[in-house]
Structure formats: structure tokens, C-alpha cells
Scaffold this active site. Structure first.
Site, mmCIF file in Angstrom:
data_model
loop_
_atom_site.group_PDB
_atom_site.id
_atom_site.type_symbol
_atom_site.label_atom_id
_atom_site.label_comp_id
_atom_site.label_asym_id
_atom_site.label_seq_id
_atom_site.Cartn_x
_atom_site.Cartn_y
_atom_site.Cartn_z
ATOM 1 N N VAL A 47 45.185 5.100 -34.622
ATOM 2 C CA VAL A 47 43.764 5.099 -34.987
ATOM 3 C C VAL A 47 42.966 5.867 -33.945
ATOM 4 O O VAL A 47 42.089 6.663 -34.255
ATOM 5 C CB VAL A 47 43.246 3.639 -35.081
ATOM 6 C CG1 VAL A 47 41.730 3.593 -35.162
ATOM 7 C CG2 VAL A 47 43.871 2.949 -36.292
ATOM 8 N N GLY A 185 26.199 -3.257 -39.496
ATOM 9 C CA GLY A 185 26.866 -3.698 -38.260
ATOM 10 C C GLY A 185 26.302 -3.003 -37.035
ATOM 11 O O GLY A 185 26.315 -1.770 -36.967
ATOM 12 N N GLY A 187 27.451 -3.250 -33.932
ATOM 13 C CA GLY A 187 28.430 -3.176 -32.838
ATOM 14 C C GLY A 187 28.570 -1.720 -32.395
ATOM 15 O O GLY A 187 27.869 -0.842 -32.894
ATOM 16 N N VAL A 242 23.770 -8.359 -45.670
ATOM 17 C CA VAL A 242 23.957 -7.641 -46.940
ATOM 18 C C VAL A 242 24.378 -8.663 -47.984
ATOM 19 O O VAL A 242 25.321 -9.416 -47.785
ATOM 20 C CB VAL A 242 25.042 -6.549 -46.787
ATOM 21 C CG1 VAL A 242 25.384 -5.939 -48.138
ATOM 22 C CG2 VAL A 242 24.576 -5.473 -45.819
ATOM 23 N N ARG A 276 37.381 -5.436 -37.401
ATOM 24 C CA ARG A 276 38.715 -4.967 -37.789
ATOM 25 C C ARG A 276 39.689 -6.137 -37.891
ATOM 26 O O ARG A 276 39.529 -7.145 -37.218
ATOM 27 C CB ARG A 276 39.219 -3.935 -36.770
ATOM 28 C CG ARG A 276 38.319 -2.701 -36.714
ATOM 29 C CD ARG A 276 38.819 -1.684 -35.730
ATOM 30 N NE ARG A 276 40.058 -1.050 -36.130
ATOM 31 C CZ ARG A 276 40.162 -0.015 -36.962
ATOM 32 N NH1 ARG A 276 39.080 0.505 -37.506
ATOM 33 N NH2 ARG A 276 41.338 0.508 -37.259
ATOM 34 N N ASP A 316 45.920 -3.757 -30.616
ATOM 35 C CA ASP A 316 44.962 -4.405 -31.523
ATOM 36 C C ASP A 316 45.585 -5.554 -32.311
ATOM 37 O O ASP A 316 44.911 -6.532 -32.636
ATOM 38 C CB ASP A 316 44.394 -3.388 -32.528
ATOM 39 C CG ASP A 316 43.307 -2.516 -31.934
ATOM 40 O OD1 ASP A 316 43.134 -2.538 -30.697
ATOM 41 O OD2 ASP A 316 42.635 -1.807 -32.711
ATOM 42 N N HIS A 448 26.303 12.932 -2.322
ATOM 43 C CA HIS A 448 24.908 13.086 -2.742
ATOM 44 C C HIS A 448 24.667 14.500 -3.240
ATOM 45 O O HIS A 448 25.173 15.437 -2.633
ATOM 46 C CB HIS A 448 23.979 12.812 -1.549
ATOM 47 C CG HIS A 448 22.531 13.018 -1.890
ATOM 48 N ND1 HIS A 448 21.805 12.127 -2.644
ATOM 49 C CD2 HIS A 448 21.692 14.051 -1.594
ATOM 50 C CE1 HIS A 448 20.567 12.569 -2.790
ATOM 51 N NE2 HIS A 448 20.469 13.741 -2.166
HETATM 52 P P1 FAD Z 1 46.594 1.782 -33.630
HETATM 53 O O1 FAD Z 1 45.957 2.880 -32.886
HETATM 54 O O2 FAD Z 1 45.825 1.119 -34.724
HETATM 55 O O3 FAD Z 1 47.965 2.346 -34.203
HETATM 56 C C1 FAD Z 1 48.758 1.601 -35.041
HETATM 57 C C2 FAD Z 1 49.755 2.528 -35.717
HETATM 58 O O4 FAD Z 1 50.696 1.724 -36.414
HETATM 59 C C3 FAD Z 1 49.114 3.440 -36.748
HETATM 60 O O5 FAD Z 1 49.457 4.772 -36.463
HETATM 61 C C4 FAD Z 1 49.723 2.985 -38.076
HETATM 62 O O6 FAD Z 1 49.967 4.069 -38.951
HETATM 63 C C5 FAD Z 1 51.033 2.343 -37.635
HETATM 64 N N1 FAD Z 1 51.551 1.302 -38.532
HETATM 65 C C6 FAD Z 1 50.893 0.212 -39.005
HETATM 66 N N2 FAD Z 1 51.728 -0.545 -39.743
HETATM 67 C C7 FAD Z 1 52.929 0.081 -39.741
HETATM 68 C C8 FAD Z 1 54.209 -0.207 -40.315
HETATM 69 N N3 FAD Z 1 54.422 -1.301 -41.035
HETATM 70 N N4 FAD Z 1 55.218 0.662 -40.106
HETATM 71 C C9 FAD Z 1 55.031 1.776 -39.351
HETATM 72 N N5 FAD Z 1 53.857 2.090 -38.785
HETATM 73 C C10 FAD Z 1 52.826 1.257 -38.967
HETATM 74 N N6 FAD Z 1 38.999 2.366 -28.211
HETATM 75 C C11 FAD Z 1 38.708 2.791 -26.964
HETATM 76 O O7 FAD Z 1 39.332 2.338 -26.002
HETATM 77 N N7 FAD Z 1 37.736 3.734 -26.753
HETATM 78 C C12 FAD Z 1 37.010 4.252 -27.765
HETATM 79 O O8 FAD Z 1 36.148 5.098 -27.525
HETATM 80 C C13 FAD Z 1 37.274 3.812 -29.079
HETATM 81 N N8 FAD Z 1 36.592 4.309 -30.129
HETATM 82 C C14 FAD Z 1 36.883 3.882 -31.385
HETATM 83 C C15 FAD Z 1 36.157 4.390 -32.441
HETATM 84 C C16 FAD Z 1 36.414 3.970 -33.724
HETATM 85 C C17 FAD Z 1 35.618 4.528 -34.864
HETATM 86 C C18 FAD Z 1 37.471 3.034 -33.973
HETATM 87 C C19 FAD Z 1 37.806 2.593 -35.353
HETATM 88 C C20 FAD Z 1 38.208 2.530 -32.917
HETATM 89 C C21 FAD Z 1 37.915 2.939 -31.618
HETATM 90 N N9 FAD Z 1 38.614 2.435 -30.534
HETATM 91 C C22 FAD Z 1 38.308 2.852 -29.265
HETATM 92 C C23 FAD Z 1 39.668 1.412 -30.694
HETATM 93 C C24 FAD Z 1 41.059 2.052 -30.605
HETATM 94 O O9 FAD Z 1 41.165 3.063 -31.574
HETATM 95 C C25 FAD Z 1 42.115 0.992 -30.807
HETATM 96 O O10 FAD Z 1 41.897 -0.073 -29.915
HETATM 97 C C26 FAD Z 1 43.502 1.555 -30.575
HETATM 98 O O11 FAD Z 1 43.769 2.622 -31.442
HETATM 99 C C27 FAD Z 1 44.548 0.456 -30.749
HETATM 100 O O12 FAD Z 1 45.805 0.969 -30.517
HETATM 101 P P2 FAD Z 1 47.108 0.312 -31.147
HETATM 102 O O13 FAD Z 1 48.246 1.049 -30.541
HETATM 103 O O14 FAD Z 1 47.046 -1.143 -31.016
HETATM 104 O O15 FAD Z 1 47.047 0.588 -32.707
#
Ligand code: FAD
Length: 474
Positions: A47, A185, A187, A242, A276, A316, A448
Site C-alpha cells: 500500500v 473523515g 484524520g 454521514v 482501515r 498493519d 544556525h
Molecule cells: P501493506 O503495505 O498493506 O502491504 C500488504 C501487501 O500484502 C499488499 O501488497 C497486498 O497485495 C498483499 N496481500 C494481502 N493479502 C494477501 C494474500 N492473501 N496473499 C498475498 N498477498 C497478499 N504510512 C507512513 O508511515 N507514512 C505515510 O506517509 C503514510 N501515508 C499513507 C497514505 C495513505 C493514503 C494510506 C492509505 C496509507 C499511508 N500510510 C503511511 C500507511 C502505510 O501505507 C501502511 O502502514 C503500510 O503500507 C503497512 O505496511 P504492511 O507491510 O503492513 O502492509
């Protein structure tokens, strides 16, 4: 092996290649393990890279450029009216994402991490099935679940591809610049994306169920941003819920209740940014001993171990602060624990940054939490109107604050609002992690003129006199 099926054996399988998953895979490979990384997406990054951190920050940089160009008039330089080529903006974002995605593919190859594309599902505590891949299954010794999270929709609505009711994913695809955009939202995701669309020319109407924006962040840090948003957004309705959403061909009709009940009506698009949910459904967890809480998040200990001894979970999908750097740290810990190292998630401070303009960054104890927990703390603030560097940038509205233990003068928390807060907060994180006292920061020479001096000057206030702050009345 069943006929027509190819099942591999591997030491470690990582499901999900976001910041948590690829960190676990890369660290495990660096520690000598044989690793396979599975994701439904083509490339690693999750993500964060494809529909979160990187796309949003790419666009926010552009909105900051637009804001700076408009503000330069006061500094004696005038630019013409900006022309926005939306396809060009999308292309630029794509270039950034592809560069980073290519880098991750190379890094995986250089470490010998096997990447498979497909949907993984546990069939037992020692085997996954993969749908959509030539390799139909993997028997593993250890698994790391890093499947991340997905946006929550409003009740009785769905996010449809190309639809007017958008999640952050659709909003960051930037299909067009809607005339009236409703953001649901208050946030960080709603505010960041709202700010992007406001800079591109949309009228932003924001509704938030609570009584303030960015709940969880100290109100004094939010105040300068709220002032900016009052100008940048057409309307902000707090204490507003909403009640009904009706998508039509030409727009979306939305009804509200609460303080903003009269503000309902037709919008060109709606961005729903209300939180989320973890990706745990369909993972086959029932075939393992992995436990989830009542919201579906996987329960782990401080070593990222689930209730199934060979299965770890990071990022996450485990809840807590849903941020990329927290996911990444947890991924490394899982790999180190698998390698027998004494690692544990024991961070004293996880920084959080809101990349609006001005930015907000904070770490450790907040003033609000200190009051709630009745902690004996002292709080000091350094208003950026006293910072030479802030004034050279037209950023005098910022503020730096420290929350310090009254008895020991140990720094427990730092909060910053203003330009560049994203980078400045790291000194605060280090101070909290190292158990620094205010003298450590006050007596460290800061260059500075820089915004970093706002941190040493805040520390000086605790000691009774900060160079650029008027002395306290005797
Ligand atoms: P994810 O990045 O969600 O990756 C999970 C992966 O698992 C995905 O690629 C998915 O395809 C894969 N997957 C899921 N289920 C399966 C399955 N059954 N089999 C195989 N693959 C699978 N965080 C920050 O720290 N800084 C920021 O500036 C920030 N900005 C953000 C802005 C937005 C709009 C959003 C939505 C989020 C933002 N985040 C930010 C949060 C951040 O993106 C997440 O915290 C982070 O991506 C989490 O990483 P993760 O590895 O847990 O999972």
C-alpha cells in the site's frame, strides 16, 4: 504432490510485500535464510508504495510548490496562474513509484529472495496454497503474515472501480479534478488528500464525526493547520455524521446529521477516509493456531510471534499505529527472532507525521496523554516566530514543544508543527529513545540558521533562558 500441482519447500515464506513484508524478507535473507515472498501484486512495495505514502507525498510536494509559488508574491516574486496538466501530474507520480518499485525488485534479486505473484492461503500451519501462481503451494518452516490493511467503506456503500465514492486508493489515482469533493473523515489521510485536491482546484467540504480534526494529536499542534485549512477548504463540519449516500450518474447526494446537518447536498465525488481494516479474511487462519482480536487484527507478542509457534505477523495486520516505519521495524524483528537473535519490539517512541502544509510530527508522550494519565510533566513551547530560519521561509506559524518529566528532566515526548517537521522529529525520537534530558539537547550545538534550533531552544527554555525567547518576567 498432487498431479498438476507444484509444491515447493522453503525455510521462510513471507505473505505480503509491503514495508513490513519486504523488510522481513530482506532481513531474513541477510541473516542467511532461504526466503520466498508472495504478493497478489506484481511488484513489492504494498500500500505504501503504490497507493499510500509515496503517491500521496508526491502530490503533496506539488501542492506545496503551488502554495509557495502563490506565497512568493509577498516576497517580491510573482508567478503567473499555474496551469495544471493532470495527466502530467499522474505521469510524474508514476515515474516516482516505478523507480522505487524497480529498486525493490533489484534488492530482492540481489538477496536471492524468490518472488511469487498470487494469493496465499494457509492450508495448515506448515503449508500455504497460492492461487494464480505457477507454484501452487509452499511447505514452509516459518511464515510471516504481512498482508496489511484495506480502506473501510461507509455502511451500505461499496468502493467500485471508477465510482464517485472513492477510497484513498481511487483518490490517489487522480481520475479528474472534481468541482465539489466531499471528504469524510478528519484524520491524516482525509486531510492530506483533501489538501492535494484543494491545491489542484477542487472545493473541499470535510465532515468529521468528532469534535476536532486529528483526534489523538495535541490541539495546540493542530491549531496552525486548522487555521490554514479554514482558508484552503470551502467548509469543515465537525460533530457531523454521514447518514445517507446516494450515487447517481452525475454526482453523489449525501445527507448529514449533527452540527452540519444543513450542509448535505450534491457532490461530484466523495472520499471516504474513515479508517482501515486488517486483511485477515480468506487467509485460512482457521487452519492454524493464529488468533485475531475482535476487530480481526492478528495478536502478536513483542517478538512478532502469533499463537502458532512457526507463524509471525507484522505491520498493519497486527494493528497499533498503522504506519510504514512501524511495519518495517516489526518485519526486521520477526526475521531476527527467527534467526535466534534476542530482538523485541521495545520502541520508546514511534514517530507520526501528517504531511499537510504545515506538517505535524510528534513522538512519545503527548501533552494530552500526560494530563489523562496524571503524569508529573513540564511542557515548554518554542513559537517559530522567534526562529530566524522559519521567517526566511515564511513559516513563522510553526511551533516546537517538549514534554519533560518534572523530576528527572527526561524528554518524554516532542511535538512539532511547521514546515519540515517530518525531518525535525527524528531528533526528538532519538532523545526519547536515548533517555536524553533537556540539557543533552540544549548543550548540543545546532547549526544556525536552521529549524533544528527550535528544538535546542525549546530545551533551553526548561533551563530558564532561551536566547531568542523573551525572558520570563521576574
Ligand atoms: P501493506 O503495505 O498493506 O502491504 C500488504 C501487501 O500484502 C499488499 O501488497 C497486498 O497485495 C498483499 N496481500 C494481502 N493479502 C494477501 C494474500 N492473501 N496473499 C498475498 N498477498 C497478499 N504510512 C507512513 O508511515 N507514512 C505515510 O506517509 C503514510 N501515508 C499513507 C497514505 C495513505 C493514503 C494510506 C492509505 C496509507 C499511508 N500510510 C503511511 C500507511 C502505510 O501505507 C501502511 O502502514 C503500510 O503500507 C503497512 O505496511 P504492511 O507491510 O503492513 O502492509
Amino acid at each position: 504432490m498432487v498431479m498438476g500441482e507444484l509444491v515447493q519447500e522453503c525455510e521462510v515464506v513471507v505473505i505480503g510485500s509491503g514495508p513490513g513484508g519486504y523488510a522481513a524478507a530482506f532481513r531474513a535473507a541477510d541473516l542467511g535464510m532461504d526466503v520466498t515472498l508472495v504478493d497478489t501484486a506484481e511488484g513489492p512495495g504494498g500500500v505504501c508504495l503504490f497507493r499510500g505514502c509515496i503517491p500521496s507525498k508526491t502530490y503533496l510536494h506539488l501542492s506545496e510548490l503551488l502554495h509557495d509559488a502563490a506565497g512568493a508574491k509577498e516576497m517580491g516574486i510573482s508567478f503567473g496562474r499555474p496551469e495544471i496538466d493532470i495527466a502530467g501530474v499522474r505521469r510524474w507520480k508514476q515515474t516516482v513509484v516505478e523507480k522505487l518499485a524497480g529498486g525493490l525488485v533489484q534488492l530482492a534479486e540481489q538477496r536471492g529472495v524468490q518472488r511469487l505473484r498470487g494469493r496465499a492461503e494457509f492450508v495448515s500451519a506448515g503449508e500455504i496454497r497460492i492461487q494464480g501462481s505457477d507454484i501452487s503451494g509452499i511447505r514452509f518452516k516459518r511464515a510471516v503474515i504481512a498482508t496489511g490493511s484495506r480502506p473501510i467503506a461507509l455502511p451500505e456503500t461499496r468502493f467500485e472501480k471508477g465510482g464517485r465514492i472513492m477510497s484513498s486508493t481511487a483518490a490517489l489515482a487522480l481520475a479528474d479534478i472534481p468541482g465539489r469533493l466531499l471528504v469524510v473523515g478528519g484524520g491524516y489521510v482525509g486531510l492530506e488528500i483533501g489538501m492535494i485536491y484543494a491545491a489542484l482546484g477542487s472545493d473541499i467540504h470535510l465532515v468529521e464525526m468528532g469534535d476536532r480534526l486529528l483526534p489523538g494529536i495535541d490541539p495546540d499542534l493542530v491549531a496552525p493547520l486548522a487555521r490554514r485549512l479554514d482558508k484552503a477548504f470551502t467548509a469543515i463540519h465537525l460533530n457531523t455524521r454521514v447518514e445517507g449516500v446516494q450515487a447517481r450518474d452525475a454526482g453523489v447526494d449525501v445527507a448529514f446529521s449533527g452540527d452540519g446537518a444543513d450542509a448535505g447536498g450534491a457532490f461530484d465525488r466523495v472520499l471516504v477516509a474513515i479508517g482501515r481494516a486488517p486483511n485477515t479474511r480468506g487467509l485460512g487462519l482457521e487452519h492454524t493456531r493464529v488468533k485475531t482480536d475482535d476487530r480481526g487484527f492478528i495478536i502478536v507478542d513483542d517478538r512478532q510471534r502469533t499463537d502458532d509457534e512457526n507463524i509471525f505477523a507484522v505491520g498493519d495486520v497486527t494493528g497499533g499505529m498503522m504506519l510504514a516505519h512501524k511495519a518495517s521495524r516489526e518485519g526486521k524483528i520477526a526475521a531476527e527472532v527467527m534467526a535466534g537473535e534476542p530482538s523485541a519490539f521495545d520502541a520508546a517512541a514511534i514517530p507520526a507525521v501528517v504531511y499537510t502544509d504545515p506538517q505535524i510530527a510528534y513522538c512519545g508522550l503527548t501533552e494530552t496523554a500526560a494530563a489523562r494519565e496524571n503524569r508529573a510533566v513540564e511542557v515548554q513551547r518554542f513559537p517559530w516566530k522567534y526562529s530566524g530560519r522559519a521567517l526566511t521561509m515564511g513559516a513563522g506559524e510553526g511551533m516546537t514543544k517538549m514534554i519533560v518529566d518534572s523530576a528527572s528532566q527526561r524528554i518524554l515526548g516532542v511535538g512539532i508543527v511547521g514546515r519540515g517537521a517530518e525531518g525535525l522529529i527524528s531528533e526528538g525520537v532519538l532523545a526519547v529513545e536515548m533517555g536524553a534530558v533537556v540539557q543533552d539537547v540544549a548543550f548540543t550545538i545546532h547549526p544556525h540558521p536552521t529549524l533544528s534550533e527550535t528544538e535546542s531552544e525549546t530545551a533551553e527554555i526548561f533551563l530558564g533562558s532561551a536566547l531568542h525567547v523573551p525572558p520570563r518576567k521576574k
